[in-house]
Design an enzyme around this catalytic site. Structure first.
Site, PDB file in Angstrom:
ATOM      1  N   TYR A 277       0.819  -1.368   0.118  1.00  0.00           N
ATOM      2  CA  TYR A 277      -0.041  -0.211   0.073  1.00  0.00           C
ATOM      3  C   TYR A 277       0.833   1.401   0.060  1.00  0.00           C
ATOM      4  CZ  TYR A 277      -2.926   3.751   1.755  1.00  0.00           C
ATOM      5  OH  TYR A 277      -3.528   5.098   1.921  1.00  0.00           O
TER       6      TYR A 277
ATOM      7  N   ARG B 238       1.197   6.635  -6.634  1.00  0.00           N
ATOM      8  CA  ARG B 238       0.245   7.378  -6.852  1.00  0.00           C
ATOM      9  C   ARG B 238       0.563   8.788  -6.936  1.00  0.00           C
ATOM     10  NH1 ARG B 238      -5.064   7.150  -3.025  1.00  0.00           N
ATOM     11  NH2 ARG B 238      -3.639   7.388  -1.291  1.00  0.00           N
TER      12      ARG B 238
ATOM     13  N   TYR C 292      -0.785  13.118   7.508  1.00  0.00           N
ATOM     14  CA  TYR C 292      -0.651  11.874   8.498  1.00  0.00           C
ATOM     15  C   TYR C 292       0.884  12.133   8.614  1.00  0.00           C
ATOM     16  CZ  TYR C 292      -4.855   9.106   7.786  1.00  0.00           C
ATOM     17  OH  TYR C 292      -6.104   8.486   7.638  1.00  0.00           O
TER      18      TYR C 292
ATOM     19  N   ARG D 150     -11.684  13.670   2.853  1.00  0.00           N
ATOM     20  CA  ARG D 150     -12.596  12.525   3.468  1.00  0.00           C
ATOM     21  C   ARG D 150     -14.051  12.256   2.985  1.00  0.00           C
ATOM     22  NH1 ARG D 150      -9.478   9.323   6.840  1.00  0.00           N
ATOM     23  NH2 ARG D 150      -8.022  10.703   7.728  1.00  0.00           N
TER      24      ARG D 150
ATOM     25  N   GLU E 105     -14.159  -1.241   7.046  1.00  0.00           N
ATOM     26  CA  GLU E 105     -13.971   0.125   6.350  1.00  0.00           C
ATOM     27  C   GLU E 105     -15.558   0.468   5.509  1.00  0.00           C
ATOM     28  OE1 GLU E 105     -10.444   1.767   4.728  1.00  0.00           O
ATOM     29  OE2 GLU E 105     -11.585   2.248   2.984  1.00  0.00           O
TER      30      GLU E 105
HETATM   31  C1  3EB Z   1      -7.727   6.115   6.688  1.00  0.00           C
HETATM   32  O1  3EB Z   1      -8.445   6.639   7.137  1.00  0.00           O
HETATM   33  C2  3EB Z   1      -8.187   4.714   6.013  1.00  0.00           C
HETATM   34  O2  3EB Z   1      -5.275   6.005   0.232  1.00  0.00           O
HETATM   35  O3  3EB Z   1      -6.842   6.649  -0.892  1.00  0.00           O
HETATM   36  C3  3EB Z   1      -9.162   5.533   3.147  1.00  0.00           C
HETATM   37  C4  3EB Z   1      -9.607   6.278   2.093  1.00  0.00           C
HETATM   38  C5  3EB Z   1      -7.962   5.077   3.129  1.00  0.00           C
HETATM   39  C6  3EB Z   1      -8.810   6.488   0.960  1.00  0.00           C
HETATM   40  C7  3EB Z   1      -6.386   6.204   0.058  1.00  0.00           C
HETATM   41  C8  3EB Z   1      -6.882   5.310   2.536  1.00  0.00           C
HETATM   42  C9  3EB Z   1      -7.487   5.773   1.242  1.00  0.00           C
HETATM   43  O4  3EB Z   1      -6.442   6.474   6.291  1.00  0.00           O
HETATM   44  C10 3EB Z   1      -7.350   4.452   4.793  1.00  0.00           C
END
Ligand code: 3EB
Length: 330
Positions: free
Chosen positions: A151, A158, A210, A223, A323
């Site tokens: 990932y 990406r 992050y 989000r 999820e």
């Molecule tokens: C998170 O909250 C869960 O890498 O595009 C959620 C939605 C998550 C999209 C992405 C990753 C992605 O971090 C992971």
């Protein structure tokens, strides 16, 4: 009255949201519906259909019978191919999708880079320039350690493939691990002639902020996204993440409760009415198929009447068991 204003604006040219639904009809029939922009089948249902609007999503369905997913727009739909990608467009909306074999691109980072570069090049040639929502399905997503977890390599590629594409703001997104052909990367998106409004969750650190512990390249996604006419919210993959940390390791029910709290916070942040209804299709990605009955029962209690499709999928952090993503119509 706000509603009146919004519908007048929609009539005045702002594109009305695609209607997303789960249907038990076969895919070929759904593709004949007027305004069919995209049709998706899940897991075993590889229908062998040759239409750019048809996608086989390599996630096993945990519900039987398994519906297809249908996206409907207003007006006639055109479709075609461009290099490796398939596309369709109508009513101010664009669907684009591609599947790549990582082995043709030097691995997960290379495949993600090429996928996003191709999508970007294609969108550049279109009227529908505003990418609002992206889905990513990668094989063996949690394989590898630290910065070499697959990932994380996907996130590296990406970001490279995007360059400054989303410098003004990220689309909403999902990234989930599949158990199909292990080298297959599938990416598809929804774009529009009009911009949406990105929504963040006050309970969660924005993904692009992050801290380093989650990888070299922060995941670039919002989000959620309010669609142009403000008549729908596209909800990104939402897990039991609070702040930037994973919550309730090893506790499926507590993770699901945390997700529901996150979703309510997101709806509030978007200015949408609380709760979900029978119009708003959701997906639940469940890591362990054995957890499906519990997830189904908990969601039946907590979201009665809401269409939720359960799929086997691995969340991109290995401690996360479930999820949710989907839609909320205003
Ligand atoms: C998170 O909250 C869960 O890498 O595009 C959620 C939605 C998550 C999209 C992405 C990753 C992605 O971090 C992971």
């Amino acid at each position: 009255m706000l509603e009146g204003c919004e519908s007048r604006r929609a009539e005045g040219g702002l594109v009305r949201a695609p209607r997303v639904s789960y249907r038990l009809n076969d895919a070929a029939t759904l593709l004949t519906e007027p305004g069919a922009l995209a049709v998706f089948g899940f897991g075993g249902s590889a229908a062998g259909i040759d239409d750019p609007r048809w996608s086989h999503v390599p996630l096993e369905a945990l519900d039987a019978p398994t519906p297809c997913e249908l996206w409907l727009v207003d007006g006639p739909v055109q479709h075609g191919h461009h290099e490796a990608l398939r596309w369709s467009a109508g009513g101010g909306w664009l669907f684009a999708a591609l599947e790549l074999d990582e082995r043709d691109h030097g691995g997960p980072a290379g495949a993600a880079r090429v996928a996003y570069a191709q999508l970007r090049d294609f969108i550049r040639s279109r009227d529908e320039q505003q990418v609002l929502r992206i889905w990513n399905y990668q094989g063996a997503i949690n394989q590898g350690d630290g910065d070499t977890e697959r990932y994380k390599l996907f996130c590296d590629g990406r970001a490279e493939g995007c360059g400054d594409w989303f410098a003004h703001g990220y689309p909403a997104a999902t990234a989930i691990g599949h158990h199909g052909e292990p080298h297959l990367l599938q990416v598809y998106l929804l774009a529009s002639t009009h911009a949406g409004t990105a929504v963040e969750n006050p309970r969660q650190v924005s993904a692009w902020r992050y801290p380093r512990q989650y990888g070299r390249t922060s995941p670039g996604f919002a989000r959620a996204m309010r669609l142009p006419a403000q008549d729908a919210l596209a909800i990104s993959g939402t897990a039991a993440v609070v702040g930037h940390a994973s919550a309730h390791e090893g506790d499926l029910a507590a993770q699901l409760e945390e997700i529901l709290v996150n979703l309510e916070a997101l709806l509030a942040s978007a200015g949408m009415p609380a709760g979900f209804d029978t119009q708003a299709p959701l997906k639940a990605y469940v890591r362990h198929p054995a957890d499906a009955p519990r997830v189904r029962e908990l969601l039946r209690q907590r979201l009665p009447g809401v269409p939720v499709l359960l799929l086997q999928g691995d969340v991109c952090r290995s401690e996360l068991l479930v999820e949710l993503d989907g839609w909320r119509y205003a």
